[in-house]
Design a protein around this motif. Sequence first.
Motif, PDB file in Angstrom:
ATOM      1  N   PHE A   1      -8.313  -4.015  15.647  1.00 36.98           N
ATOM      2  CA  PHE A   1      -7.717  -4.337  14.358  1.00 36.98           C
ATOM      3  C   PHE A   1      -7.600  -6.136  14.491  1.00 36.98           C
ATOM      4  O   PHE A   1      -8.038  -6.486  13.413  1.00 36.98           O
ATOM      5  CB  PHE A   1      -6.258  -4.050  14.418  1.00 36.98           C
ATOM      6  N   LYS A   2      -7.405  -6.493  15.563  1.00 32.58           N
ATOM      7  CA  LYS A   2      -7.601  -7.998  15.882  1.00 32.58           C
ATOM      8  C   LYS A   2      -9.115  -8.461  15.757  1.00 32.58           C
ATOM      9  O   LYS A   2      -9.079  -9.759  14.924  1.00 32.58           O
ATOM     10  CB  LYS A   2      -7.031  -8.568  17.195  1.00 32.58           C
TER      11      LYS A   2
ATOM     12  N   HIS B   1      -4.134   7.134  12.513  1.00 28.67           N
ATOM     13  CA  HIS B   1      -3.191   6.249  12.797  1.00 28.67           C
ATOM     14  C   HIS B   1      -3.828   4.967  12.795  1.00 28.67           C
ATOM     15  O   HIS B   1      -3.746   4.033  12.070  1.00 28.67           O
ATOM     16  CB  HIS B   1      -2.448   6.424  13.739  1.00 28.67           C
TER      17      HIS B   1
ATOM     18  N   ILE C   1      -3.941   1.403   9.912  1.00 24.27           N
ATOM     19  CA  ILE C   1      -3.793  -0.023  10.813  1.00 24.27           C
ATOM     20  C   ILE C   1      -4.903  -0.874  10.519  1.00 24.27           C
ATOM     21  O   ILE C   1      -4.858  -1.954   9.934  1.00 24.27           O
ATOM     22  CB  ILE C   1      -3.619   0.249  12.365  1.00 24.27           C
TER      23      ILE C   1
ATOM     24  N   GLN D   1      -0.841 -10.799  17.568  1.00 23.58           N
ATOM     25  CA  GLN D   1      -0.188  -9.906  18.330  1.00 23.58           C
ATOM     26  C   GLN D   1       0.996  -9.486  17.546  1.00 23.58           C
ATOM     27  O   GLN D   1       1.164  -8.228  17.484  1.00 23.58           O
ATOM     28  CB  GLN D   1       0.292 -10.305  19.575  1.00 23.58           C
TER      29      GLN D   1
ATOM     30  N   TYR E   1       1.602  -9.586  14.262  1.00 22.83           N
ATOM     31  CA  TYR E   1       0.878  -8.934  12.980  1.00 22.83           C
ATOM     32  C   TYR E   1       0.515  -7.802  13.360  1.00 22.83           C
ATOM     33  O   TYR E   1       0.850  -6.926  12.761  1.00 22.83           O
ATOM     34  CB  TYR E   1      -0.200  -9.902  12.512  1.00 22.83           C
ATOM     35  N   TYR E   2      -0.268  -7.434  14.578  1.00 26.02           N
ATOM     36  CA  TYR E   2      -0.750  -5.971  14.725  1.00 26.02           C
ATOM     37  C   TYR E   2       0.376  -5.146  14.850  1.00 26.02           C
ATOM     38  O   TYR E   2       0.617  -4.156  14.475  1.00 26.02           O
ATOM     39  CB  TYR E   2      -1.572  -5.945  16.002  1.00 26.02           C
TER      40      TYR E   2
ATOM     41  N   VAL F   1       2.219  -4.276  11.536  1.00 22.69           N
ATOM     42  CA  VAL F   1       1.235  -3.343  10.941  1.00 22.69           C
ATOM     43  C   VAL F   1       1.239  -2.049  11.685  1.00 22.69           C
ATOM     44  O   VAL F   1       1.262  -0.721  10.699  1.00 22.69           O
ATOM     45  CB  VAL F   1      -0.101  -3.957  10.894  1.00 22.69           C
ATOM     46  N   GLU F   2       1.232  -1.728  12.829  1.00 20.38           N
ATOM     47  CA  GLU F   2       1.575  -0.446  13.479  1.00 20.38           C
ATOM     48  C   GLU F   2       2.560   0.433  13.059  1.00 20.38           C
ATOM     49  O   GLU F   2       2.746   1.356  12.759  1.00 20.38           O
ATOM     50  CB  GLU F   2       1.331  -1.051  15.109  1.00 20.38           C
TER      51      GLU F   2
ATOM     52  N   ARG G   1       4.376  -0.313  10.566  1.00 25.25           N
ATOM     53  CA  ARG G   1       4.671   0.139   9.174  1.00 25.25           C
ATOM     54  C   ARG G   1       3.744   1.613   9.094  1.00 25.25           C
ATOM     55  O   ARG G   1       4.128   2.349   8.355  1.00 25.25           O
ATOM     56  CB  ARG G   1       3.825  -0.978   8.180  1.00 25.25           C
ATOM     57  N   ALA G   2       2.484   1.576   9.705  1.00 21.15           N
ATOM     58  CA  ALA G   2       1.469   2.667   9.663  1.00 21.15           C
ATOM     59  C   ALA G   2       2.433   3.823  10.133  1.00 21.15           C
ATOM     60  O   ALA G   2       2.408   5.120   9.734  1.00 21.15           O
ATOM     61  CB  ALA G   2       0.389   2.550  10.220  1.00 21.15           C
ATOM     62  N   THR G   3       3.075   3.668  11.184  1.00 25.07           N
ATOM     63  CA  THR G   3       4.063   4.739  11.681  1.00 25.07           C
ATOM     64  C   THR G   3       5.178   5.350  10.645  1.00 25.07           C
ATOM     65  O   THR G   3       5.322   6.570  10.474  1.00 25.07           O
ATOM     66  CB  THR G   3       4.973   4.304  13.128  1.00 25.07           C
TER      67      THR G   3
ATOM     68  N   ILE H   1       5.145  -8.695   7.110  1.00 24.90           N
ATOM     69  CA  ILE H   1       3.652  -8.734   7.250  1.00 24.90           C
ATOM     70  C   ILE H   1       2.873  -9.742   6.190  1.00 24.90           C
ATOM     71  O   ILE H   1       2.112 -10.363   6.597  1.00 24.90           O
ATOM     72  CB  ILE H   1       3.145  -7.361   6.842  1.00 24.90           C
TER      73      ILE H   1
END
Lengths: 231, 201
Positions: free
Chosen positions: A187-188, A216, A220, B136, B138-139, B142-143, B145-147, B170
């Motif tokens: 992702f990064k 998942h 992302i 970090q 941001y990830y 986003v993670e 939110r996806a969950t 986000i």
Amino acid sequence: MTTISLRRFVISETIVNMYDLSGGLGENSAVQPGTNILISGSDETSRNCILETLADGMQNGEGAVVVTTDSSATAILEALEQRGAFDSQLLTIVDCSGGETRDWKAADTDTATDDRSTADTTGTDERTTLADGVFVYRAAAPTELTAIGVGVVECFDQLSQRGVDRCRVGLLSLSTMLEQRNESEIFKFSHVVSSRLDSAGFLGLFAINDDEADTHSYQIIREAFDETVEL
Amino acid sequence: MYIEAEYPEQMADSDPVLLIVEDEPDVAETYYLWLESSYEVRTAQNGDEGIEQLDETIDVVLLDRMMPGLSGDEVLAEIRTQELDCRVAMVTAVEPDFDILEMGFDAYLSKPVKSDELQNTVSNLLERSQYDALLQEYYALVEKRATLEATKNQAELDGHEEYAELRDRIERLRGELSETLGGIQDDDDFIATIRDIGDDS
């Protein structure tokens, strides 16, 4: 064939600087410079779509950078040759396949490399020229994110020295990278590469296998791109 | 500022901490004078002293490459072994003929170093750290939110306050990232930022 609902897609003839995607992604489609698109499909479909789109760009004098994680540089060259001519001055390749062609065109790629290449090895990375001018940067493996970054920058430098100021970048594919690096890293990486292409005003096309589509990780990773196209 | 609100532990009012490792006292003193108004500056007169002073609080190390005793390269190796989260600028008398990023340095300065060069390099390195931290976060969001999206239906999401807030955050983070390091305009920043991704995990 495509499910397109793209914010940045507009009719191509209206704006001069747009990247025309008619060949690979549908009639009359074009995007603004700096757009990054995630292309989801089978390995073969997304590869064909991306190579087609890069080949179209080269016909208009735009540079191409292919980042390949699962096919050798020679296999990419041959695939482009089969689509008609490519311009060796406009094509550059970052090959991090580790010399392996895993799933397609397994035959005769190694011997072809020997015939056509002249290598210049510096340190751990290798710079080669194939087929009268195609610049190839070899990174050891798809896990080597930094080396991939260095390779992309060197491709940009080569194109810039050749007077090319517009460029399409295709990465084949994120799925291979996801096998060996975790979702956070990919992702990064995707975000940083997209940002670089955005500020350079280039076009980015990133393949991902649609087996991932419900995962998942996919939910992302798609956030790192402006658009998603499902083939 | 938004980031500070999200990271109270980083909110300490203290200035960023720099460590200067330089065997020539006059040179070290000059750097100190240039930097002390904006940063907390510590100094070490050789490589051994430099290693003694390494700790988690240091944000940027200015490292002379050629020193009697332990060389700058050896100090750098120790910093990387300890996995300290700091940036290292190599200070060198000759322009390096190798890729300093591949060597593990984050930047280099050639002597004689000018004041504005030094200030720019330090602030660029701090900005890279900030980018890394934003990315970090941001990830992580986003993670999250996806969950949420995977476990709740649309009606539940619509009425979910945390979800709405997550989306706003986000959006704001994406904006902040695009303004940090000029949205990765520079190739050195690009490669350094990618290298950080591997280091984080």
